[in-house]
Scaffold this motif. Structure first.
Motif, mmCIF file in Angstrom:
data_model
loop_
_atom_site.group_PDB
_atom_site.id
_atom_site.type_symbol
_atom_site.label_atom_id
_atom_site.label_comp_id
_atom_site.label_asym_id
_atom_site.label_seq_id
_atom_site.Cartn_x
_atom_site.Cartn_y
_atom_site.Cartn_z
ATOM 1 N N ILE A 488 69.553 -18.301 -3.922
ATOM 2 C CA ILE A 488 69.178 -17.417 -2.819
ATOM 3 C C ILE A 488 70.107 -17.721 -1.655
ATOM 4 C CG2 ILE A 488 67.349 -16.761 -1.216
ATOM 5 C CD1 ILE A 488 65.329 -17.650 -3.319
ATOM 6 N N SER A 489 70.907 -16.726 -1.293
ATOM 7 C CA SER A 489 71.855 -16.873 -0.193
ATOM 8 C C SER A 489 71.367 -16.052 0.990
ATOM 9 C CB SER A 489 73.256 -16.402 -0.625
ATOM 10 O OG SER A 489 73.696 -17.159 -1.742
ATOM 11 N N VAL A 490 71.317 -16.697 2.149
ATOM 12 C CA VAL A 490 70.746 -16.084 3.347
ATOM 13 C C VAL A 490 71.736 -16.237 4.490
ATOM 14 C CG1 VAL A 490 68.803 -16.091 4.952
ATOM 15 C CG2 VAL A 490 68.441 -16.701 2.548
ATOM 16 N N LEU A 491 71.852 -15.196 5.305
ATOM 17 C CA LEU A 491 72.677 -15.265 6.507
ATOM 18 C C LEU A 491 71.782 -15.152 7.732
ATOM 19 C CD1 LEU A 491 75.459 -15.262 7.937
ATOM 20 C CD2 LEU A 491 75.363 -12.750 7.839
ATOM 21 N N PHE A 492 71.918 -16.132 8.625
ATOM 22 C CA PHE A 492 71.255 -16.089 9.923
ATOM 23 C C PHE A 492 72.337 -15.767 10.962
ATOM 24 C CE2 PHE A 492 67.731 -19.360 8.718
ATOM 25 C CZ PHE A 492 67.147 -18.400 7.907
ATOM 26 N N ALA A 493 72.228 -14.592 11.604
ATOM 27 C CA ALA A 493 73.215 -14.163 12.584
ATOM 28 C C ALA A 493 72.566 -14.041 13.949
ATOM 29 C CB ALA A 493 73.836 -12.824 12.172
ATOM 30 N N GLY A 494 73.260 -14.484 14.965
ATOM 31 C CA GLY A 494 72.727 -14.390 16.315
ATOM 32 C C GLY A 494 73.426 -15.348 17.248
ATOM 33 N N GLU A 495 73.169 -15.171 18.514
ATOM 34 C CA GLU A 495 73.794 -16.033 19.519
ATOM 35 C C GLU A 495 73.335 -17.483 19.361
ATOM 36 O OE1 GLU A 495 73.619 -14.754 23.555
ATOM 37 O OE2 GLU A 495 73.565 -12.626 22.999
ATOM 38 N N SER A 496 74.139 -18.359 19.919
ATOM 39 C CA SER A 496 73.779 -19.769 19.889
ATOM 40 C C SER A 496 72.474 -19.993 20.638
ATOM 41 C CB SER A 496 74.899 -20.598 20.521
ATOM 42 O OG SER A 496 74.554 -21.957 20.561
ATOM 43 N N GLY A 497 71.579 -20.763 20.021
ATOM 44 C CA GLY A 497 70.317 -21.095 20.669
ATOM 45 C C GLY A 497 69.194 -20.126 20.396
ATOM 46 N N THR A 498 69.398 -19.140 19.524
ATOM 47 C CA THR A 498 68.346 -18.151 19.272
ATOM 48 C C THR A 498 67.398 -18.562 18.157
ATOM 49 O OG1 THR A 498 69.931 -16.946 17.886
ATOM 50 C CG2 THR A 498 69.655 -16.201 20.162
ATOM 51 N N GLY A 499 67.593 -19.752 17.574
ATOM 52 C CA GLY A 499 66.612 -20.263 16.613
ATOM 53 C C GLY A 499 67.076 -20.305 15.177
ATOM 54 N N LYS A 500 68.362 -20.192 14.909
ATOM 55 C CA LYS A 500 68.841 -20.162 13.527
ATOM 56 C C LYS A 500 68.601 -21.504 12.832
ATOM 57 C CE LYS A 500 73.038 -18.980 14.734
ATOM 58 N NZ LYS A 500 72.843 -18.856 16.198
ATOM 59 N N THR A 501 68.975 -22.590 13.468
ATOM 60 C CA THR A 501 68.781 -23.906 12.854
ATOM 61 C C THR A 501 67.302 -24.250 12.753
ATOM 62 O OG1 THR A 501 70.908 -24.645 13.744
ATOM 63 C CG2 THR A 501 69.378 -26.346 13.015
ATOM 64 N N MET A 502 66.509 -23.867 13.761
ATOM 65 C CA MET A 502 65.074 -24.123 13.698
ATOM 66 C C MET A 502 64.449 -23.367 12.531
ATOM 67 S SD MET A 502 62.055 -23.439 16.508
ATOM 68 C CE MET A 502 62.281 -24.954 17.423
ATOM 69 N N ALA A 503 64.892 -22.148 12.289
ATOM 70 C CA ALA A 503 64.364 -21.389 11.156
ATOM 71 C C ALA A 503 64.676 -22.091 9.839
ATOM 72 C CB ALA A 503 64.939 -19.977 11.164
ATOM 73 N N ALA A 504 65.878 -22.662 9.727
ATOM 74 C CA ALA A 504 66.221 -23.416 8.519
ATOM 75 C C ALA A 504 65.316 -24.634 8.369
ATOM 76 C CB ALA A 504 67.687 -23.844 8.579
ATOM 77 N N GLU A 505 64.998 -25.297 9.486
ATOM 78 C CA GLU A 505 64.071 -26.425 9.441
ATOM 79 C C GLU A 505 62.693 -25.994 8.974
ATOM 80 O OE1 GLU A 505 63.751 -29.351 12.523
ATOM 81 O OE2 GLU A 505 65.653 -28.722 13.405
ATOM 82 N N VAL A 506 62.223 -24.847 9.479
ATOM 83 C CA VAL A 506 60.905 -24.356 9.087
ATOM 84 C C VAL A 506 60.856 -24.121 7.585
ATOM 85 C CG1 VAL A 506 59.304 -22.422 9.304
ATOM 86 C CG2 VAL A 506 60.382 -23.376 11.346
ATOM 87 N N LEU A 507 61.909 -23.499 7.023
ATOM 88 C CA LEU A 507 61.944 -23.250 5.583
ATOM 89 C C LEU A 507 61.933 -24.562 4.801
ATOM 90 C CD1 LEU A 507 64.579 -20.349 5.350
ATOM 91 C CD2 LEU A 507 62.088 -20.172 5.338
ATOM 92 N N ALA A 508 62.746 -25.526 5.226
ATOM 93 C CA ALA A 508 62.802 -26.808 4.524
ATOM 94 C C ALA A 508 61.470 -27.534 4.600
ATOM 95 C CB ALA A 508 63.919 -27.672 5.115
ATOM 96 N N ASN A 509 60.819 -27.475 5.776
ATOM 97 C CA ASN A 509 59.533 -28.143 5.946
ATOM 98 C C ASN A 509 58.471 -27.500 5.071
ATOM 99 O OD1 ASN A 509 57.546 -29.806 6.920
ATOM 100 N ND2 ASN A 509 58.033 -29.483 9.073
ATOM 101 N N ASP A 510 58.460 -26.175 5.034
ATOM 102 C CA ASP A 510 57.454 -25.472 4.238
ATOM 103 C C ASP A 510 57.654 -25.720 2.747
ATOM 104 O OD1 ASP A 510 55.291 -23.738 3.754
ATOM 105 O OD2 ASP A 510 56.652 -22.057 3.444
ATOM 106 N N LEU A 511 58.921 -25.793 2.300
ATOM 107 C CA LEU A 511 59.201 -25.982 0.875
ATOM 108 C C LEU A 511 59.213 -27.451 0.461
ATOM 109 C CD1 LEU A 511 62.073 -23.354 0.546
ATOM 110 C CD2 LEU A 511 59.773 -23.162 -0.424
ATOM 111 N N GLY A 512 59.163 -28.342 1.432
ATOM 112 C CA GLY A 512 59.190 -29.766 1.110
ATOM 113 C C GLY A 512 60.534 -30.231 0.585
#
Length: 707
Positions: A488-512
């Motif tokens: 599964i390949s996903v692209l997070f696009a947006g300005e710096s600081g809009t939550g791209k890395t945090m969203a990746a953390e949320v996915l990793a945390n939810d999936l363990g």
């Protein structure tokens, strides 16, 4: 078996006793004849025989006329020799034969060469031999065998026994001490320690090789069907090549190191052979040392049912091109000198081996086979957990066995075994990527992230697809119709600081799962081919571990391919093409982030499963962010969320402001108040070089209520 071995050992000792007695009598006869050192080298005219046959029972030759007629003592000596020869011949008629005779057959020794080897080995068995050598050679400091003495001692001496191509010297059965200009014929001879032990009945690997290699230790696991098929292919190939009398170099490629070793072990087991493992790092590169190792190992394969398994380390890791070329050249020379089966393990086929090697690809168990292995470990009721584990982690059969055993050993009851297996998989497979990637300690949850509802919905879809991959691909048959795109390949696009890395953390945390972030701008190298190697390491390591791979600044390499005007353009396009292909083949979850979506190649966008655009947060979203900005332990006093939300800050900037405000409060010894937060916002604006209107940062205490 032990009784049979002990019986053979007793018989072998009896043969050696008889052989040494026969040898000692022949030396004594030389002493009695008064043979001097000057007459030792006589290629023609052998000594008188014992009339009872040699060590192998050959008829003796007649005495030369140059010697005096035998006296009564000579006749007595001849009778003793004949009796010793008969005793030796009788002792040699054992089954299996004595070790010396077996050695002669295995290494192609002539009768005379066996006599010479017995002469040198007997020095270790009977100390009287040294004294007799000393008396014959007429010097007190020469208590050792020589070729000259052997030629005078035994019947039908052969000059070619001293040849470097002859078995005695080629197989390193003898050690020759030839100082200075001393002739070879009068130089001291000594039997190789390994050969002395073999003649005595102790058959163990040469000590000089034990410093380079070791027995292969592989956990006993049952082979899955896909790997069993490879074993059968190799066995058929071995039988065909063995009939043709050609070297058997089996090159095992693929991603699963443990799987390759298990396959090789099973092939060796079927052929009733043992395996010794040698890493390419330990292989000597100097011609002399390599030749010694090659001959000693070839000798071992004749004396013991052993074969070699050579592991070629990752070619791209910290190895200079010169050292790599030298290692591969040494490897090729070693395997080409072998007359029997050799295994070579490498990630990719080694073109340097050419036609002397036959390549077999060995992969890890398929997803279906891994699921079956997990179900076997989990037992009844573990089908759902097995499907999730097999869908996320791509593991060897032996690794699955180890992880399951470790989870059971932790204790805590059978109910928590699947969760412990999941956690153990993450720890066991966690990759080490040096400076190429950084593991992120994930802490963000769904409650922490603030995004539009449709973006949250897409993030939820990503986690749902990760969990349902086994059902869709395997149970519903998509794996049979697809050859790529299982990840599964996903692209997070947006300005710096809009939550791209945090969203990746949320996915990793939810999936363990672990999250590894790679800065693609640091991976790109000016050296040709290095970028692809770095990318491959990142993808391979995360694919092995099931970790989430987050590639930041994707536009640094996924930019639009340009028209080829020079070599730089051509190699840049090659890097993009490689990464596009590797993305399609990747089995895990890959998240790419960019601040410039418009700069990305359209071919890359087509290969993505999801594209999420992270917009600049609205006023309502910023207000919600301010409510979540301060942990529960931070003392907060009368913050106006509506007023703060009017400042146009991204989530990343807002987080910086909250942390700075907390430090200002800690220094002042007060709770976090609006003036402190406004002061922190002013500093953030200055950092961003944004215009500041002081009226916006003025705070009148009575004017606003607390938020």
């Amino acid at each position: 078996m032990s009784v049979t071995l002990n019986h053979w050992q007793e018989k072998n000792d009896q043969f050696l006793q008889a052989a040494v007695s026969w040898l000692r009598l022949r030396l004594s006869r030389l002493v009695e004849t008064g043979l001097t050192n000057s007459s030792l080298v006589r290629p023609a005219s052998p000594l008188p025989s014992d009339n009872g046959g040699s060590v192998l029972g050959r008829t003796a030759a007649a005495a030369p006329a140059s010697l005096a007629m035998p006296s009564s003592s000579d006749a007595e000596t001849e009778a003793q020799l004949a009796q010793a020869a008969r005793a030796m011949r009788d002792a040699s008629e054992m089954d299996p034969p004595p070790a010396l005779i077996t050695l002669g057959r295995l290494l192609g020794l002539s009768e005379y060469e066996q006599h010479v080897l017995l002469f040198c080995a007997a020095m270790e068995f009977d100390t009287r031999i040294a004294g007799l050598c000393e008396r014959i050679q007429g010097e007190p400091r020469r208590p050792y065998p020589t070729f000259a003495l052997a030629m005078a001692l035994f019947d039908d001496p052969a000059w070619d026994a001293m040849s470097t191509d002859g078995p005695l010297r080629y197989w390193r059965l003898l050690e020759i001490n030839q100082p200075g200009a001393q002739p070879l014929t009068t130089s001291a001879l000594r039997a190789d320690e390994r050969i002395v032990n073999f003649i005595k009945g102790l058959n163990v690997l040469d000590e000089r090789l034990t410093f380079l290699m070791a027995p292969m230790q592989v956990n006993a696991v049952s082979l899955p069907p896909s790997q069993r098929a490879v074993v059968e292919q190799i066995l058929r190939h071995v039988q065909q090549r063995a009939a043709a009398g050609r070297p058997l170099v089996i090159q095992l490629t693929g991603s699963g190191s443990s799987s390759k070793q298990i396959v090789a072990r099973e092939v060796a087991h079927q052929l009733r052979l043992g395996l010794y493992r040698l890493t390419s790092d330990n292989l000597p590169v100097s011609m002399g040392d390599l030749e010694t190792v090659a001959r000693l190992w070839h000798r071992e394969t004749l004396l013991l049912p052993l074969r070699l398994y050579i592991e070629v380390h990752e070619r791209e890791r910290h190895v200079s091109p010169e050292n790599l070329a030298a290692r591969i050249a040494a490897l090729k020379r070693l395997v080409s000198r072998s007359s029997d089966l050799v295994f070579v393990e490498a990630s990719d086929p080694l073109p340097e081996l050419g036609e002397i090697a036959t390549t077999f690809e060995v992969e890890k168990p398929t997803a279906v086979e891994q699921r079956a292995l997990w179900e076997a470990e989990l037992g009844t009721g573990g089908a759902e957990s097995a499907a999730r584990l097999a869908g996320q982690f791509h593991l060897e059969a032996s690794t699955i066995q180890q992880v399951a055993q470790a989870a059971r050993d932790e204790g805590g009851g059978a109910q928590g075994v699947p969760q412990r297996m999941w956690a153990t998989c993450c720890l066991h497979t966690r990759p080490t990527l040096d400076m190429l990637a950084k593991r992120i300690e994930v802490k963000a949850t769904w409650d922490d992230i603030v995004l539009p509802a449709d973006s949250i919905g897409l993030l939820r879809q990503i986690t749902d697809q990760v969990r349902a991959r086994t059902r869709v691909y395997d149970e519903w048959g998509y794996r049979d119709t697809m050859n790529r795109g299982f990840g599964i390949s996903v692209l997070f696009a947006g300005e710096s600081g809009t939550g791209k890395t945090m969203a990746a953390e949320v996915l990793a945390n939810d999936l363990g799962l672990d999250l590894f972030c790679v800065d693609l701008s640091a991976v790109v190298s000016k050296y040709i081919g290095e970028t692809e190697k770095n990318l491959r390491r990142c993808f391979d390591a995360c694919e092995e571990s099931g970790a989430i791979l987050c590639l930041n600044e994707a536009d640094a390499i996924f930019g639009k391919r340009s028209e080829v005007k020079d070599s730089h353009d051509r190699y840049a396009n090659i890097e993009i093409n490689y990464l596009l292909q590797r993305m399609e083949a990747y089995r895990g979850l890959a998240i790419l982030t960019t601040n410039m979506k418009s700069a990305l190649d359209t071919a890359f966008l087509r290969r993505l499963r999801f594209i999420l655009t992270f917009p600049f947060p609205s006023v309502a979203e910023r207000k919600l962010m301010w409510h979540k900005a301060f942990p529960s332990g931070v003392p907060v006093e009368r913050l106006d969320g509506d007023r703060l939300a009017r400042f146009t800050l991204t989530g990343g900037n807002l987080h910086n402001v909250a942390v700075n405000a907390a430090f200002l409060a800690a220094h002042a010894g007060t709770p976090v108040t609006m003036p402190l937060v406004l002061n922190a916002i002013r500093n953030e604006f200055r950092k961003l070089e944004r215009p500041i209107n002081e009226a916006e940062f003025r705070w009148l205490e009575p004017a606003m209520g607390a938020a």
